[in-house]
Design a protein around this motif. Structure first.
Motif, PDB file in Angstrom:
ATOM      1  N   GLN A  57       7.842  41.528  11.650  1.00 59.05           N
ATOM      2  CA  GLN A  57       8.999  41.302  10.842  1.00 59.05           C
ATOM      3  C   GLN A  57       9.588  39.948  10.663  1.00 59.05           C
ATOM      4  OE1 GLN A  57      11.772  44.191  12.670  1.00 59.05           O
ATOM      5  NE2 GLN A  57      11.616  45.668  10.887  1.00 59.05           N
ATOM      6  N   LEU A  58       9.371  39.235  11.596  1.00 50.63           N
ATOM      7  CA  LEU A  58       9.737  37.727  11.543  1.00 50.63           C
ATOM      8  C   LEU A  58       8.980  37.120  10.448  1.00 50.63           C
ATOM      9  CD1 LEU A  58      10.735  37.174  15.211  1.00 50.63           C
ATOM     10  CD2 LEU A  58      12.121  36.687  13.365  1.00 50.63           C
ATOM     11  N   ARG A  59       7.750  37.688  10.338  1.00 50.94           N
ATOM     12  CA  ARG A  59       6.752  36.872   9.419  1.00 50.94           C
ATOM     13  C   ARG A  59       7.332  37.435   7.894  1.00 50.94           C
ATOM     14  NH1 ARG A  59       0.815  38.013  11.526  1.00 50.94           N
ATOM     15  NH2 ARG A  59       0.701  35.972  12.608  1.00 50.94           N
ATOM     16  N   HIS A  60       7.742  38.618   7.696  1.00 46.71           N
ATOM     17  CA  HIS A  60       7.855  39.037   6.466  1.00 46.71           C
ATOM     18  C   HIS A  60       9.203  39.388   5.850  1.00 46.71           C
ATOM     19  CE1 HIS A  60       3.511  39.518   6.538  1.00 46.71           C
ATOM     20  NE2 HIS A  60       3.675  40.138   7.622  1.00 46.71           N
ATOM     21  N   VAL A  61      10.064  39.492   6.943  1.00 48.06           N
ATOM     22  CA  VAL A  61      11.494  39.767   6.495  1.00 48.06           C
ATOM     23  C   VAL A  61      12.290  38.766   6.430  1.00 48.06           C
ATOM     24  CG1 VAL A  61      13.421  41.441   7.150  1.00 48.06           C
ATOM     25  CG2 VAL A  61      11.261  42.187   7.437  1.00 48.06           C
ATOM     26  N   PRO A  62      13.327  38.538   5.479  1.00 47.60           N
ATOM     27  CA  PRO A  62      14.038  37.355   5.508  1.00 47.60           C
ATOM     28  C   PRO A  62      15.102  37.406   6.769  1.00 47.60           C
ATOM     29  CG  PRO A  62      14.600  38.902   3.818  1.00 47.60           C
ATOM     30  CD  PRO A  62      13.476  39.432   4.555  1.00 47.60           C
ATOM     31  N   GLU A  63      15.691  36.254   7.181  1.00 49.72           N
ATOM     32  CA  GLU A  63      16.508  36.080   8.169  1.00 49.72           C
ATOM     33  C   GLU A  63      17.794  36.644   8.044  1.00 49.72           C
ATOM     34  OE1 GLU A  63      16.184  31.927   9.529  1.00 49.72           O
ATOM     35  OE2 GLU A  63      18.465  32.191  10.064  1.00 49.72           O
TER      36      GLU A  63
ATOM     37  N   HIS B  63      18.132  40.023   7.910  1.00 57.98           N
ATOM     38  CA  HIS B  63      17.941  41.221   7.431  1.00 57.98           C
ATOM     39  C   HIS B  63      18.340  42.388   8.557  1.00 57.98           C
ATOM     40  CE1 HIS B  63      15.830  44.801   5.857  1.00 57.98           C
ATOM     41  NE2 HIS B  63      15.727  44.226   4.695  1.00 57.98           N
ATOM     42  N   PRO B  64      19.034  43.478   7.910  1.00 58.50           N
ATOM     43  CA  PRO B  64      19.475  44.493   9.195  1.00 58.50           C
ATOM     44  C   PRO B  64      18.321  45.174   9.899  1.00 58.50           C
ATOM     45  CG  PRO B  64      20.177  44.975   6.868  1.00 58.50           C
ATOM     46  CD  PRO B  64      19.536  43.684   6.732  1.00 58.50           C
ATOM     47  N   ALA B  65      16.956  45.271   9.251  1.00 58.69           N
ATOM     48  CA  ALA B  65      15.864  45.893   9.837  1.00 58.69           C
ATOM     49  C   ALA B  65      15.407  45.132  11.200  1.00 58.69           C
ATOM     50  CB  ALA B  65      14.878  46.114   8.898  1.00 58.69           C
ATOM     51  N   LEU B  66      15.547  43.916  10.799  1.00 54.53           N
ATOM     52  CA  LEU B  66      15.179  42.682  11.963  1.00 54.53           C
ATOM     53  C   LEU B  66      16.156  42.843  13.071  1.00 54.53           C
ATOM     54  CD1 LEU B  66      13.390  40.395  12.896  1.00 54.53           C
ATOM     55  CD2 LEU B  66      14.511  39.005  11.507  1.00 54.53           C
ATOM     56  N   ALA B  67      17.305  42.695  12.770  1.00 53.21           N
ATOM     57  CA  ALA B  67      18.256  42.721  13.624  1.00 53.21           C
ATOM     58  C   ALA B  67      18.340  43.823  14.640  1.00 53.21           C
ATOM     59  CB  ALA B  67      19.635  42.604  13.139  1.00 53.21           C
TER      60      ALA B  67
ATOM     61  N   GLY C 232      19.080  36.836  20.148  1.00 54.90           N
ATOM     62  CA  GLY C 232      19.090  35.652  19.516  1.00 54.90           C
ATOM     63  C   GLY C 232      17.733  34.666  20.142  1.00 54.90           C
ATOM     64  N   GLU C 233      17.804  34.548  21.249  1.00 53.63           N
ATOM     65  CA  GLU C 233      16.764  33.841  21.962  1.00 53.63           C
ATOM     66  C   GLU C 233      15.256  34.487  21.319  1.00 53.63           C
ATOM     67  OE1 GLU C 233      18.210  32.427  26.291  1.00 53.63           O
ATOM     68  OE2 GLU C 233      17.725  34.353  26.150  1.00 53.63           O
ATOM     69  N   LEU C 234      15.193  35.627  21.215  1.00 63.29           N
ATOM     70  CA  LEU C 234      13.908  36.406  21.001  1.00 63.29           C
ATOM     71  C   LEU C 234      13.600  36.097  19.427  1.00 63.29           C
ATOM     72  CD1 LEU C 234      14.578  39.880  22.328  1.00 63.29           C
ATOM     73  CD2 LEU C 234      12.755  38.364  23.069  1.00 63.29           C
ATOM     74  N   GLU C 235      14.740  35.962  18.440  1.00 70.27           N
ATOM     75  CA  GLU C 235      14.675  35.618  17.189  1.00 70.27           C
ATOM     76  C   GLU C 235      14.109  34.156  16.957  1.00 70.27           C
ATOM     77  OE1 GLU C 235      18.074  36.279  14.970  1.00 70.27           O
ATOM     78  OE2 GLU C 235      16.626  36.079  13.010  1.00 70.27           O
ATOM     79  N   ARG C 236      14.735  33.389  17.751  1.00 67.60           N
ATOM     80  CA  ARG C 236      14.463  31.915  17.779  1.00 67.60           C
ATOM     81  C   ARG C 236      12.898  31.591  18.228  1.00 67.60           C
ATOM     82  NH1 ARG C 236      16.096  27.617  20.934  1.00 67.60           N
ATOM     83  NH2 ARG C 236      17.383  29.005  22.327  1.00 67.60           N
TER      84      ARG C 236
END
Lengths: 368, 622
Positions: B15-21, B23-27, B94-98
């Motif tokens: 998702q981090l590759r394809h979904v914009p920062e 995005h509810p699905a990513l969260a 947050g750490e995971l996303e970063r």
């Protein structure tokens, strides 16, 4: 793993040739082989200790297989060599004399050099002078450093790092800070002991100044080597009651000689070279050597200047007895304004007073 | 649960590759992963996920290489240079996303891994892919027991096995690689660290030296030592010190090793002394392994200038002083070093030694490699370095993308005499056009062209700028002058046309007359060039030329007949040409008289004849 039996076999072979008249070349080859086996053994175990008796050989705490009833074990014990220890690679000359003694060719009471090889008639381990830290052994390493300097040989970086490691462990002792200063009797042994003391004190000051770990280590190295130039200065005449002006002039050359020697080793001892050069420069511009480019001494030099003066005051000189630590501290504090950096003197006082208040500033007399 | 977590992680990276920062699905996916990790880390102090070729390894279990989501995750991690992931309790979404944002988009990381308090990435190691269990692999290999199914981790068995096994480069390399893998795993596993410590403590110095010394597999050994040294106790570290101190006599004495052994004997495990000792041994191992190559930057290290003052004061020319000079040079403190050297006589032996390091092609290269290059320092350095600096300058000239820098470099290179010519010629062949252009320009600044060189072949170069420089050189060469002028006049490159016309200013041979007159008649040509063409043309004694010159000077049109044209570069050039070459002609005298009485100072000046200024402005090259 088999260093001990190989060493003993080489020892036995060398002793056999000793007691049998024969070719000197063969005997020399056997001695060389014994040096090689000693090196291998020390590689394997830096603390090899053998015990000889009628029954055979004990290596450390355990009987050595294959040497039960070894004839040379009985002979050695009979010669008063019950405990044999290699402390470093034996010097060939010391080894030759040891073999003569072990073979009964010279009396046991004869004075013999014991460089790297120690023996005793008593089968007990002599306790270290300091129970916690091998300061005696460290002193021996420093002495070797000074000998290397005297001969113009390269200084071993590992040795210097090892000494500083010991001092770091002393300062990190479980019982709080401890400053076990060494105080030797003989004039020849003064410099190595002074180097060790200065390094320990300088590292304590570095802690008081809240310097980092690497900086403390650098401080230790620089202090340890600050007087290394003295190794190349001739000693005053034995039996002289006072320093002559010629002696003083010679001694004033040691900062430059030390800096030269240290810079010869490359940049590894650059800090030590600067300290060696600057540690007799004073805050009020006095001192030596003369500077063509006037500048304030480096912080390391200012630290070492203070602790160097303190330790020098503790030692007796030709023209005065040694100071008590408290009196020496007062003397240093008295000179804080003119000669030393006041901030360093304050940090030094804190380090020493703290140690003294816990009765951990100890002076141990070594008479060599 | 581990499998769920890995799948969730694979989903998040995808998702981090394809979904914009944001995005509810990513969260939601990040929150799910955080929960799974929280559950896993309830009973663990850390969780290590290692990356193999196309598999992941978690707690001794490999993932299925044929299961696409986890295979893709392994490949993505590997491509991002990740060799392992360490999760610690408390890791947040947050750490995971970063952190995994950089895995998903490696270009966003700027070449380094982000740091988070509860999550860290480990780089891939040269030893590559992890085996299932490096202990098991080690035991199978060392004990020649390929069917062993479970690692015993018996240090005595392994140390004896290592000593007895016949040595070979392949065997040693594999063993050290496996030890490195064990050490990396041991960073998060105390039991494993203890097993490793026990093994190293039991190994004999000779075996350790063979495996980890300079004749062994050095890259894997460095990897092992970096990972293992912080984990080992004093006794094991002492073993490493003993093994690695090269040649004993040079590095560390037996006496010092004895001191260390006493320290190690006396250090009770887990005490402060033991930790300090381990740190000290760690340093010694590094020192023994690398010879202190990576000396840490000490805050208290003396400034190199201080060391040099010491050396100059006391006449010390030793490696340490020279190293201090090198450090000043590396820091590009050239001005300071030169100022210091200026304070002592030139014949001072220390100054001579230091100058030999300063005025050195290596220093020139170092200054040129700075961004931007230290051109002012180079300015001071080049005279003392001499022709030895020229190759570095020429390399920089070829590589520089900045016009300003190229101009300065050309200026510096132009100071060389004829001795630079061979260097210029040997670089000419096969170079890009802009390099050839600059080399030709430099040749043009030499007092003489080298005899072995002719610009003729380059007159037909496909790039007009190279042709331009070749034309300039040809015009300067008496043997090629006419050919050069002909090429210039035939060119469509205005600077080249200017070269040709300027060359004809003193006289236009008849063979060039048609081309020059066609330039004069070219209404699209730059007026300045037309003026040059008129100047060249005016030297030709031909009635047609007189007509051209008069037409240019006299205003056209019914009302303007007989009056002077407004001043322009061609008009003024024609007027000057008439005054210089046609002054005695009857059709010219009245015209010149009128011009001399003009109110326009430029016209009056032109009517007086040849210009006072004869030199042309220098050509600019880049």
């Amino acid at each position: 793993m088999d260093g001990a039996p190989r060493f003993l076999r080489a020892l036995g072979h060398a002793l056999n040739l000793r007691v049998r008249p024969g070719d000197a070349t063969v005997r020399l080859a056997a001695e060389n082989a014994l040096v090689d086996r000693s090196r291998e053994l020390l590689d394997e175990n830096p603390l090899p200790v053998f015990h000889f008796s009628e029954q055979g050989v004990r290596y450390g705490a355990l009987p050595l297989a294959g040497f039960e009833g070894w004839p040379w074990a009985r002979t050695l014990a009979g010669q008063g060599i019950v405990r044999l220890e290699l402390t470093s690679l034996p010097a060939p000359a010391a080894l030759a004399v040891f073999l003569d003694l072990a073979a009964g060719l010279i009396p046991a009471s004869a004075p013999v050099p014991r460089d790297g090889i120690q023996w005793s008639a008593v089968d007990i381990d002599v306790p270290a002078a300091n129970d916690d830290y091998p300061l005696d052994e460290a002193l021996a390493v420093v002495r070797q450093l000074f000998r290397s300097a005297e001969r113009g040989e390269p200084l071993r970086r590992g040795d210097i790092a090892a000494i500083v490691a010991v001092l770091n462990c002393v300062l990190a002792g479980e019982q709080g800070r401890s400053l076990p200063l060494l105080h030797v009797g003989s004039r020849e042994a003064y410099q190595p002991a002074h180097a060790l003391n200065t390094a320990l004190l300088a590292m304590a000051v570095a802690d008081s100044l809240r310097l980092g770990v690497d900086e403390r280590r650098e401080c230790g190295v620089a202090a340890l080597l600050h007087d290394i130039g003295m190794a190349r200065m001739p000693l005053p005449q034995a039996g002289a009651e006072k320093f002559t002006s010629q002696d003083r002039a010679r001694v004033r050359g040691h900062p430059l000689e030390g800096a030269r020697l240290l810079l010869r080793q490359g940049e590894a001892f650059e800090g030590a070279a600067v300290v060696s050069y600057e540690h007799h420069l004073r805050q009020d511009g006095s001192g030596y050597p003369r500077l063509n480019y006037p500048r304030e001494p480096h912080l390391l030099s200012r630290i070492v200047a203070v602790v160097d003066a303190f330790d020098a005051l503790l030692a007796p000189r030709l023209d005065r007895p040694g100071f008590e630590p408290t009196a020496a501290l007062k003397e240093v504090e008295r000179s804080a304004v003119t000669q030393f950096d006041g901030r360093i003197v304050a940090a030094f006082s804190e380090a020493v007073v703290q140690a003294a208040s816990r009765r951990q500033l100890s002076l141990t007399l070594r008479t060599d | 649960m581990l499998a769920d977590m890995l799948l969730a992680l694979a989903g998040v990276v995808q998702q981090l590759r394809h979904v914009p920062e944001g995005h509810p699905a990513l969260a939601a996916s990040l929150a799910g992963l955080e929960r799974l990790l929280e559950g896993l880390l309830l009973e663990r102090t850390s969780l290590l996920v290692e990356v193999g070729g196309v598999q992941l390894l978690v707690e001794g279990m490999e993932t299925n290489a044929d299961f696409d989501p986890l295979r893709d995750l392994a490949v993505a991690l590997r491509e991002a240079g990740v060799g392992g992931i360490v999760f610690l309790p408390g890791v947040t979404s947050g750490e995971l996303e970063r952190v995994f944002g950089v895995v998903a988009r490696p270009e966003s990381g700027g070449g380094s891994f982000p740091v988070a308090p509860h999550l860290s990435l480990r780089p891939l190691r040269p030893s590559g892919q992890f085996s299932t269990d490096p202990w098991l692999a080690l035991e199978r290999r060392v004990l020649d027991d390929p069917i062993r199914s479970r690692a015993a981790r018996d240090p005595s068995e392994l140390s004896v096995g290592l000593e007895l096994h016949p040595a070979s480069p392949q065997f040693d390399t594999r063993v050290v690689e496996l030890l490195a893998q064990i050490a990396m795993r041991a960073g998060t596993d105390r039991e494993e660290a203890a097993s490793l410590d026990a093994l190293i403590s039991r190994m004999v110095a000779g075996t350790l030296r063979r495996l980890l010394g300079p004749t062994g597999p050095v890259a894997a050994a460095r990897e092992f030592l970096q990972a293992a040294a912080p984990l080992l106790g004093p006794v094991a570290l002492l073993r490493l010190c003993q093994a690695l101190a090269p040649g004993r006599e040079g590095m560390i004495s037996v006496g010092a090793l004895r001191v260390l052994a006493r320290l190690a004997e006396g250090a009770a495990p887990g005490t402060r002394s033991s930790r300090v000792l381990a740190e000290e041994f760690h340093r010694l191992v590094t020192l023994a392994f690398d010879g202190g190559a990576a000396t840490p930057q000490i805050r208290l290290a003396p400034e190199p200038e201080r060391v040099l003052k010491l050396a100059l004061e006391s006449g010390i020319v030793e490696p340490g002083a020279q190293a201090a000079a090198d450090r000043m040079i590396a820091r590009r403190q050239i001005g300071g070093l030169l100022a210091l050297l200026d304070t002592v006589p030139r014949e001072d032996p220390v100054a001579i030694a230091l100058r030999s390091r300063l005025f050195h092609p290596r220093t020139v290269r170092s200054l040129l490699e700075a961004s931007p290059p230290d051109l002012d320092a180079l300015d001071r350095l080049i005279p003392g370095t001499g022709i030895d600096a020229a190759p570095a300058l020429l390399d920089a000239l070829a590589a520089s993308r900045e016009r300003r820098v190229r101009l300065r470099l050309l200026d510096l290179l132009a100071r060389y005499d004829q001795s630079i010519a061979p260097l210029l010629l040997e670089r000419m062949e096969g170079m890009p056009w802009y390099v050839q252009r600059n080399l030709l320009a430099l040749l043009g600044r030499l007092p003489d062209l080298p005899q072995s060189f002719s610009p003729e072949p380059l007159l037909g170069h496909r790039d007009a700028r190279v042709r331009h420089e070749a034309i300039a050189l040809a015009i300067a060469d008496p043997a090629l002058r006419e050919r050069g002028i002909a090429e210039a006049l035939a060119s469509r490159h205005e600077p080249s046309i200017r070269l040709g016309l300027t060359a004809l200013a003193g006289g236009c041979p008849p063979e060039f007359y048609p081309r020059v007159i066609s330039r004069v008649a070219d209404p699209d040509l730059d007026p300045e060039l037309r003026a040059l063409a008129i100047t060249a043309l005016a030297t030709v004694k031909d009635p047609v030329v007189l007509r051209v010159l008069r037409r240019t000077v006299i205003a056209r049109g019914i009302t303007g007949l007989g009056r002077l044209a407004p001043p322009s570069p061609p008009m003024l050039a024609a007027l000057r040409g008439l005054a210089t070459h046609w002054g005695s002609h009857p059709k010219v005298g009245h015209l010149l008289e009128t011009a001399r009485q003009s109110r326009d100072p430029e016209i009056r000046e032109a009517a007086r004849g040849p210009m006072r200024r004869s030199s042309s402005s220098p050509r600019a090259v880049t």
